[in-house]
Design an enzyme around this catalytic site. Structure first.
Site, PDB file in Angstrom:
ATOM      1  N   LYS A 169      64.482  94.167  27.089  1.00 58.46           N
ATOM      2  CA  LYS A 169      63.967  94.396  25.919  1.00 58.46           C
ATOM      3  C   LYS A 169      64.270  95.619  25.376  1.00 58.46           C
ATOM      4  O   LYS A 169      63.952  95.715  24.102  1.00 58.46           O
ATOM      5  CB  LYS A 169      62.379  94.079  26.372  1.00 58.46           C
ATOM      6  CG  LYS A 169      61.662  95.175  27.320  1.00 58.46           C
ATOM      7  CD  LYS A 169      60.593  94.670  28.243  1.00 58.46           C
ATOM      8  CE  LYS A 169      60.390  95.510  29.178  1.00 58.46           C
ATOM      9  NZ  LYS A 169      60.171  94.903  30.609  1.00 58.46           N
TER      10      LYS A 169
ATOM     11  N   LYS B  80      72.672 104.200  31.715  1.00 56.13           N
ATOM     12  CA  LYS B  80      71.635 104.793  31.032  1.00 56.13           C
ATOM     13  C   LYS B  80      71.897 106.213  30.557  1.00 56.13           C
ATOM     14  O   LYS B  80      71.640 106.564  29.365  1.00 56.13           O
ATOM     15  CB  LYS B  80      70.216 104.990  32.143  1.00 56.13           C
ATOM     16  CG  LYS B  80      69.582 103.895  32.447  1.00 56.13           C
ATOM     17  CD  LYS B  80      68.094 103.703  31.755  1.00 56.13           C
ATOM     18  CE  LYS B  80      67.591 102.087  31.750  1.00 56.13           C
ATOM     19  NZ  LYS B  80      67.025 101.538  32.693  1.00 56.13           N
TER      20      LYS B  80
ATOM     21  N   LYS C 249      73.267  92.311  30.174  1.00 51.09           N
ATOM     22  CA  LYS C 249      71.906  91.678  30.513  1.00 51.09           C
ATOM     23  C   LYS C 249      70.801  91.557  29.656  1.00 51.09           C
ATOM     24  O   LYS C 249      70.667  92.462  28.813  1.00 51.09           O
ATOM     25  CB  LYS C 249      71.465  92.409  32.046  1.00 51.09           C
ATOM     26  CG  LYS C 249      71.026  93.732  31.736  1.00 51.09           C
ATOM     27  CD  LYS C 249      70.391  94.192  33.361  1.00 51.09           C
ATOM     28  CE  LYS C 249      69.794  95.563  32.867  1.00 51.09           C
ATOM     29  NZ  LYS C 249      68.827  96.251  34.063  1.00 51.09           N
TER      30      LYS C 249
HETATM   31  P1  AMP Z   1      62.777  96.483  35.328  1.00 52.46           P
HETATM   32  O1  AMP Z   1      62.252  95.581  34.117  1.00 52.46           O
HETATM   33  O2  AMP Z   1      64.233  96.954  34.755  1.00 52.46           O
HETATM   34  O3  AMP Z   1      61.928  97.103  35.861  1.00 52.46           O
HETATM   35  O4  AMP Z   1      62.982  94.938  36.081  1.00 52.46           O
HETATM   36  C1  AMP Z   1      62.209  94.436  36.909  1.00 52.46           C
HETATM   37  C2  AMP Z   1      63.095  93.053  37.920  1.00 52.46           C
HETATM   38  O5  AMP Z   1      63.440  92.270  36.935  1.00 52.46           O
HETATM   39  C3  AMP Z   1      63.993  93.675  38.814  1.00 52.46           C
HETATM   40  O6  AMP Z   1      64.106  92.920  40.005  1.00 52.46           O
HETATM   41  C4  AMP Z   1      65.416  93.464  37.923  1.00 52.46           C
HETATM   42  O7  AMP Z   1      66.501  93.266  38.645  1.00 52.46           O
HETATM   43  C5  AMP Z   1      64.701  92.130  37.216  1.00 52.46           C
HETATM   44  N1  AMP Z   1      65.568  91.976  35.823  1.00 52.46           N
HETATM   45  C6  AMP Z   1      65.618  92.729  34.899  1.00 52.46           C
HETATM   46  N2  AMP Z   1      66.346  92.375  33.941  1.00 52.46           N
HETATM   47  C7  AMP Z   1      67.052  91.083  34.394  1.00 52.46           C
HETATM   48  C8  AMP Z   1      67.794  90.018  33.977  1.00 52.46           C
HETATM   49  N3  AMP Z   1      68.539  90.227  32.674  1.00 52.46           N
HETATM   50  N4  AMP Z   1      68.154  89.170  34.736  1.00 52.46           N
HETATM   51  C9  AMP Z   1      67.618  89.060  35.845  1.00 52.46           C
HETATM   52  N5  AMP Z   1      66.711  89.841  36.693  1.00 52.46           N
HETATM   53  C10 AMP Z   1      66.424  90.835  35.675  1.00 52.46           C
END
Ligand code: AMP
Ligand code: TRP
Length: 327
Positions: free
Chosen positions: A196, A110, A193
């Site tokens: 969005k 980040k 990965k």
């Molecule tokens: P976040 O949107 O970063 O708060 O992520 C929320 C959850 O989604 C967390 O458990 C992340 O590990 C999972 N996550 C986010 N992006 C991915 C991805 N590209 N593949 C698998 N899991 C994801």
């Protein structure tokens, strides 16, 4: 088991969030004591719009509900409504080694993406707040995608260190990561990965129209090899498409590979687009219904807060007492 997990309210969720985390939550909520949080205090560590934050919280709650999280089974609540999260984060921060925080991959990544004046103390402290989220509820397992594994490991080491230094206070939680779909990759850049915020065209968002889903999947980056083979090392773009297809179909990636053995990339992408659209559209319809009842959503979140807070208060009191603070 007691289960805790959370997602940041940042507009819309994507298929990576669903396959990496929420799909697991849905299985767990039937047999375990689950807390699923909307982590708004984490959302404010990176640039955000204050006038949109409350709506984003309601949107994420509407997604939780439309995907099948059931307030009768799971506790759904907003992190900032339980102030003990911030309080325990401070206590834990005093035993968190600075060097270890500086080595966190998400923080380093980040910081590379942001402008220097956007890299704030909160971003550095992010994993400590996450540890507080988890430890407050005496959590035993944390279902997340692979990118969060390092943070859960830090949580474990903070719990162990606290218990050693001040006496038994916290359960030491384990991480729960799905087997094949733990890291869904960007459709635009399979080295990264799916996210969005990085490149919306690389993500399949739950707010995308059928046309957007189709366009993004059809343009997904693959490779110039021949034939459909599941090989995440050498052909990550193709493997990602097979992984998404397989996970939504509840089959293994190699079964998906067999199914598409005689197909072209184009056939696979067409079929995957159709599958994603048929999966997402009914959820969007549910989501639209929930979004017409924001008061009902707020009442569910308030009910969740009322269940979560007494547990959090009890843990903070124990931690303060162990540290010699007045409770
Ligand atoms: P976040 O949107 O970063 O708060 O992520 C929320 C959850 O989604 C967390 O458990 C992340 O590990 C999972 N996550 C986010 N992006 C991915 C991805 N590209 N593949 C698998 N899991 C994801
Ligand atoms: N840091 C997590 C993410 O970016 C979100 C999160 C915050 C979380 N607190 C948590 C996940 C506690 C699991 C448990 O995805």
């Amino acid at each position: 088991m007691t289960i805790f997990s959370g997602i940041r309210p940042t507009g819309s969720i994507h298929i990576g969030n669903y396959l990496g985390a929420i799909k697991n939550w849905l299985d767990l909520q039937d047999n375990h004591d689950c807390f699923f949080c909307i982590v708004d205090l984490h959302a404010i560590t990176t640039p955000f719009q204050p006038n949109r934050l409350q709506e984003d919280v309601v949107r994420l709650a509407a997604f939780y509900l439309s995907l099948g999280l059931d307030p009768g089974k799971s506790t759904l609540f907003i992190q900032s409504q339980v102030k003990e999260h911030a309080e325990l984060a401070w206590l834990l921060g005093t035993i968190a080694p600075f060097g270890e925080l500086a080595r966190m991959t998400q923080y380093k990544e980040k910081s590379r993406q942001l402008k220097p004046d956007q890299i704030n103390g909160g971003l550095f402290y992010y994993p400590v707040l996450m540890a507080a989220d988890i430890l407050l509820y005496q959590t035993e397992a944390v279902p997340v995608g692979e990118d969060q594994q390092q943070h859960v490991e830090l949580t474990r080491s903070l719990a162990q260190k606290f218990n050693r230094q001040f006496g038994q206070t916290f359960k030491v939680p384990k991480v729960l990561i799905p087997k094949e779909q733990a890291r869904i990759r960007s459709l635009r850049d399979p080295e990264r990965k799916m996210s969005k915020t990085d490149d919306p065209r690389g993500a399949v968002s739950f707010l995308d129209s059928a046309e957007e889903i189709k366009a993004n999947v059809m343009r997904a980056v693959t490779d110039s090899e021949k034939g459909i083979k599941y090989d995440p090392e050498k052909r990550p773009g193709l493997a990602n498409l097979l992984t998404i297809y397989a996970a939504l179909e509840n089959i293994s990636p190699s079964e998906a590979e067999q199914k598409f053995a005689d197909c072209s990339y184009r056939d696979l992408k067409e079929e995957l687009s159709q599958q994603l659209i048929s999966f997402i559209q009914p959820i969007q319809a549910e989501y639209q219904k929930w979004m017409k009842q924001p008061e009902k959503i707020k009442a569910i979140l308030e009910e969740g807060r009322a269940k979560a807070q007494p547990i959090a208060q009890k843990t903070v009191l124990q931690a303060k007492n162990k540290m010699g603070l007045i409770g």
